[in-house]
Structure formats: structure tokens, C-alpha cells
Design a protein around this motif. Structure first.
Motif, PDB file in Angstrom:
ATOM      1  N   GLY A 218      40.898 -18.045   5.853  1.00  0.00           N
ATOM      2  CA  GLY A 218      42.063 -18.683   6.538  1.00  0.00           C
ATOM      3  C   GLY A 218      43.218 -18.070   7.306  1.00  0.00           C
ATOM      4  O   GLY A 218      42.673 -16.617   7.747  1.00  0.00           O
ATOM      5  N   ALA A 219      44.245 -18.397   7.435  1.00  0.00           N
ATOM      6  CA  ALA A 219      45.290 -17.782   8.124  1.00  0.00           C
ATOM      7  C   ALA A 219      46.756 -18.181   7.605  1.00  0.00           C
ATOM      8  O   ALA A 219      46.664 -19.431   6.998  1.00  0.00           O
ATOM      9  CB  ALA A 219      45.305 -18.094   9.462  1.00  0.00           C
ATOM     10  N   ARG A 220      47.650 -17.299   7.790  1.00  0.00           N
ATOM     11  CA  ARG A 220      49.133 -17.600   7.376  1.00  0.00           C
ATOM     12  C   ARG A 220      50.127 -16.797   8.143  1.00  0.00           C
ATOM     13  O   ARG A 220      49.577 -15.579   8.554  1.00  0.00           O
ATOM     14  CB  ARG A 220      49.201 -17.819   5.720  1.00  0.00           C
ATOM     15  CG  ARG A 220      49.178 -16.259   5.139  1.00  0.00           C
ATOM     16  CD  ARG A 220      49.526 -16.464   3.494  1.00  0.00           C
ATOM     17  NE  ARG A 220      49.333 -15.319   2.630  1.00  0.00           N
ATOM     18  CZ  ARG A 220      50.344 -14.261   2.742  1.00  0.00           C
ATOM     19  NH1 ARG A 220      51.319 -14.181   3.825  1.00  0.00           N
ATOM     20  NH2 ARG A 220      49.917 -13.171   2.191  1.00  0.00           N
ATOM     21  N   LEU A 221      51.280 -17.023   7.808  1.00  0.00           N
ATOM     22  CA  LEU A 221      52.171 -15.995   8.486  1.00  0.00           C
ATOM     23  C   LEU A 221      52.557 -15.097   7.456  1.00  0.00           C
ATOM     24  O   LEU A 221      52.757 -15.305   6.204  1.00  0.00           O
ATOM     25  CB  LEU A 221      53.522 -16.941   8.823  1.00  0.00           C
ATOM     26  CG  LEU A 221      53.127 -17.975   9.966  1.00  0.00           C
ATOM     27  CD1 LEU A 221      54.592 -18.760  10.494  1.00  0.00           C
ATOM     28  CD2 LEU A 221      52.230 -17.497  11.204  1.00  0.00           C
ATOM     29  N   ALA A 222      53.140 -13.841   8.043  1.00  0.00           N
ATOM     30  CA  ALA A 222      53.476 -12.772   7.314  1.00  0.00           C
ATOM     31  C   ALA A 222      54.782 -12.930   6.569  1.00  0.00           C
ATOM     32  O   ALA A 222      55.746 -13.473   7.271  1.00  0.00           O
ATOM     33  CB  ALA A 222      53.433 -11.481   8.203  1.00  0.00           C
ATOM     34  N   THR A 223      54.865 -12.857   5.214  1.00  0.00           N
ATOM     35  CA  THR A 223      56.123 -12.557   4.613  1.00  0.00           C
ATOM     36  C   THR A 223      56.900 -11.427   4.933  1.00  0.00           C
ATOM     37  O   THR A 223      56.340 -10.507   5.465  1.00  0.00           O
ATOM     38  CB  THR A 223      56.110 -12.872   3.051  1.00  0.00           C
ATOM     39  OG1 THR A 223      55.263 -11.852   2.545  1.00  0.00           O
ATOM     40  CG2 THR A 223      55.347 -14.152   2.644  1.00  0.00           C
ATOM     41  N   ALA A 224      58.138 -11.031   4.429  1.00  0.00           N
ATOM     42  CA  ALA A 224      58.857  -9.855   4.375  1.00  0.00           C
ATOM     43  C   ALA A 224      58.048  -9.041   3.664  1.00  0.00           C
ATOM     44  O   ALA A 224      57.919  -7.697   4.223  1.00  0.00           O
ATOM     45  CB  ALA A 224      60.312 -10.235   4.078  1.00  0.00           C
ATOM     46  N   GLU A 225      57.409  -9.168   2.633  1.00  0.00           N
ATOM     47  CA  GLU A 225      56.716  -8.023   1.896  1.00  0.00           C
ATOM     48  C   GLU A 225      55.590  -7.824   2.516  1.00  0.00           C
ATOM     49  O   GLU A 225      55.100  -6.537   2.764  1.00  0.00           O
ATOM     50  CB  GLU A 225      56.391  -8.609   0.509  1.00  0.00           C
ATOM     51  CG  GLU A 225      55.719  -7.813  -0.359  1.00  0.00           C
ATOM     52  CD  GLU A 225      55.167  -8.444  -1.734  1.00  0.00           C
ATOM     53  OE1 GLU A 225      54.782  -7.494  -2.599  1.00  0.00           O
ATOM     54  OE2 GLU A 225      55.227  -9.509  -1.778  1.00  0.00           O
ATOM     55  N   ASP A 226      54.715  -8.956   2.963  1.00  0.00           N
ATOM     56  CA  ASP A 226      53.522  -8.497   3.827  1.00  0.00           C
ATOM     57  C   ASP A 226      53.954  -7.639   5.060  1.00  0.00           C
ATOM     58  O   ASP A 226      53.201  -6.600   5.356  1.00  0.00           O
ATOM     59  CB  ASP A 226      52.884  -9.832   4.450  1.00  0.00           C
ATOM     60  CG  ASP A 226      52.445 -10.714   3.282  1.00  0.00           C
ATOM     61  OD1 ASP A 226      51.962 -10.067   2.538  1.00  0.00           O
ATOM     62  OD2 ASP A 226      52.484 -12.056   3.609  1.00  0.00           O
TER      63      ASP A 226
END
Length: 263
Positions: A205-213
Motif C-alpha cells: 500500500g502507501a501512506r504519507l511519512a510521519t515526522a518519525e518516518d
């Protein structure tokens, strides 16, 4: 803009000259911009256009190739969309590192990087045994499981991070040291321990990067990331590993082979 490429080509690769290396066929059904983009992509992949190399601007390229500027712009933009080129204000258009193209098969990222001739590197963030909990026991399809080994690593190559990798394993299957996790892939460690890997269920799948990522992967918060969840079984049908990983979409692709099914 200076038309020279400041970064040297890979060893054995000759320098790239668009006037010499790009040949288009106006009679081909393939659009001109696509012919140009495909030949530029080949030059990036074989090292003639190395990472960090700067292209001529659109006007200069169009003049050298005797083609229209919109055709050149469309070719460049298609490679920007593919993550192979980047436009930087005040710098121009530059080549970025080629993506790691990983086939979908029962192998680890460590194995695949090594197979591609890239040197895999690992930073171990977590390697411990902890109480399983209901979620981990469910993911490992082991309702009575008391303890699990939890792993969290950043996989890199060439000093550049590619993925953050999380894993649950039933406690007792393997007991790796941090050094072993840095030097070897998880599947290799399982095989050495006598685990016979047989099959896996996988979702992408896909998602947006968090600050930690973003901090771990050298991306901006909100950047696109690929995600993968995988449940791996041994030849007895037991779950030996559950992984949930995130990959930099700008540097990583999955390759799938499709066949025509029964009609």
C-alpha cells in the motif's frame, strides 16, 4: 547553463552526449518524447548519466537534438515523475539515484540488495523479546503465544536509507545479536537456524511519512511512502515472521510478473 556533468560516470561507462546517444525515429508509433525519455533512462541506469549529473536546459537540449522544446520538456517531466530526475531552482535538472527495483518473491530486502550488487547496510533500532500481547499473537496466528521477538531496523545502501523494517517473530525461533542483524538478512538467519521458508501472504500500500518516518528515511514529512505487510510461513504451515515495513517511494519500486489466467 553549463552542459558538463560534474559527476563522473560509473567505472566502465562512457560519458553521455545527447547529440550522439539519443536517436529518434519520427516514423515510429512511439511518441518522440517517449523515445527520448527511454534512452535517457537507459543512460541513467547504466551510469552514463550518473547521480548528481546536471542536464542541459530544455532550450539547449532541444537545439542539440533538433527537436521542439515541448517535446524535450515532456520527456524530462516523465522522468521527473518516475523519480529519476529532479528540478532544483537555481541548479537546473539533476539526476537522482536510480530506484531499487525489487521483485516480489520470498526474499528479504537484504538478499535483494546483495543480488543487485548493492551493499546492504542496517541500523538496528530494536531487538528484544517482549510479552506477545493480543495483537502480536493474532498476527502470528498463535493464540497461545506468550512472548515475541520484536525487531526494528533501518535498511540502507550507499549510506542512503531505503526502508524502516518492523518484525514480530515467535520467541525461540532465532536469537540474533545486533551484529548478526547488521551483517545478515533476516531470512538468511532463519534458514541458517533450520527454518524452511515456504510461502507468504503480502499486501502493498502507501501512506504519507510521519515526522518519525521522515527523520529515519531522510524524507520530508508528508512525502509518499510505500508500505508492505507480510506473513511468512514455514513448510509446516506455522507463521515464522510477520513484518510491516515502509519504503521511500522516491527510491524504491516493486516489480510484479503477471500471467493470463484461465478464460
Amino acid at each position: 547553463m553549463n552542459s558538463s556533468l560534474p559527476v563522473q560516470p560509473q567505472a566502465g561507462a562512457r560519458s553521455w552526449d545527447p547529440a550522439r546517444d539519443i536517436v529518434v525515429n519520427p516514423d515510429s508509433p512511439e511518441p518522440l518524447y517517449s523515445q527520448i525519455a527511454n534512452q535517457m533512462r537507459a543512460a541513467i541506469e547504466d551510469g552514463r548519466l550518473p547521480a548528481g549529473g546536471r542536464l542541459d536546459n530544455e532550450v539547449e537540449l532541444a537545439a542539440r537534438l533538433r527537436l521542439s522544446r515541448p517535446t524535450i520538456r515532456q520527456a524530462i517531466q516523465s522522468l521527473v515523475h518516475q523519480g529519476l530526475l529532479v528540478r532544483k531552482r537555481g541548479v537546473g535538472t539533476q539526476v537522482v539515484r536510480t530506484k531499487v527495483a525489487r521483485p516480489l518473491r520470498l526474499s528479504s530486502l537484504f538478499d535483494d540488495l546483495a543480488h543487485l550488487g548493492k551493499q546492504p547496510e542496517s541500523t538496528v533500532l530494536l531487538n528484544r523479546v517482549e510479552p506477545a500481547g493480543a495483537e502480536a499473537a493474532e498476527l502470528l496466528e498463535a493464540p497461545g503465544l506468550d512472548r515475541v521477538r520484536r525487531l526494528r531496523r533501518v535498511r540502507s545502501t550507499g549510506g542512503e536509507p531505503l526502508a524502516v523494517m518492523n518484525n514480530y517473530l515467535p520467541d525461540g525461533i532465532i536469537d540474533p545479536t545486533d551484529e548478526e542483524l547488521r551483517e545478515r538478512g533476516l531470512y538468511e538467519l532463519l534458514r541458517v537456524a533450520g527454518v524452511r521458508l515456504h510461502a507468504a501472504q503480502q499486501a502493498i500500500g502507501a501512506r504519507l511519512a510521519t515526522a518519525e518516518d521522515a527523520g529515519l528515511l531522510d524524507e520530508e514529512p508528508g512525502s509518499a511512502l510505500l508500505t508492505m505487510q507480510r506473513t511468512t510461513y514455514d513448510d509446516t504451515g506455522r507463521v515464522v515472521e510477520y513484518g510491516w515495513h515502509v519504503y521511500r517511494a522516491s527510491r524504491y519500486t516493486f516489480n510484479l510478473s503477471l500471467t493470463n489466467g484461465p478464460q
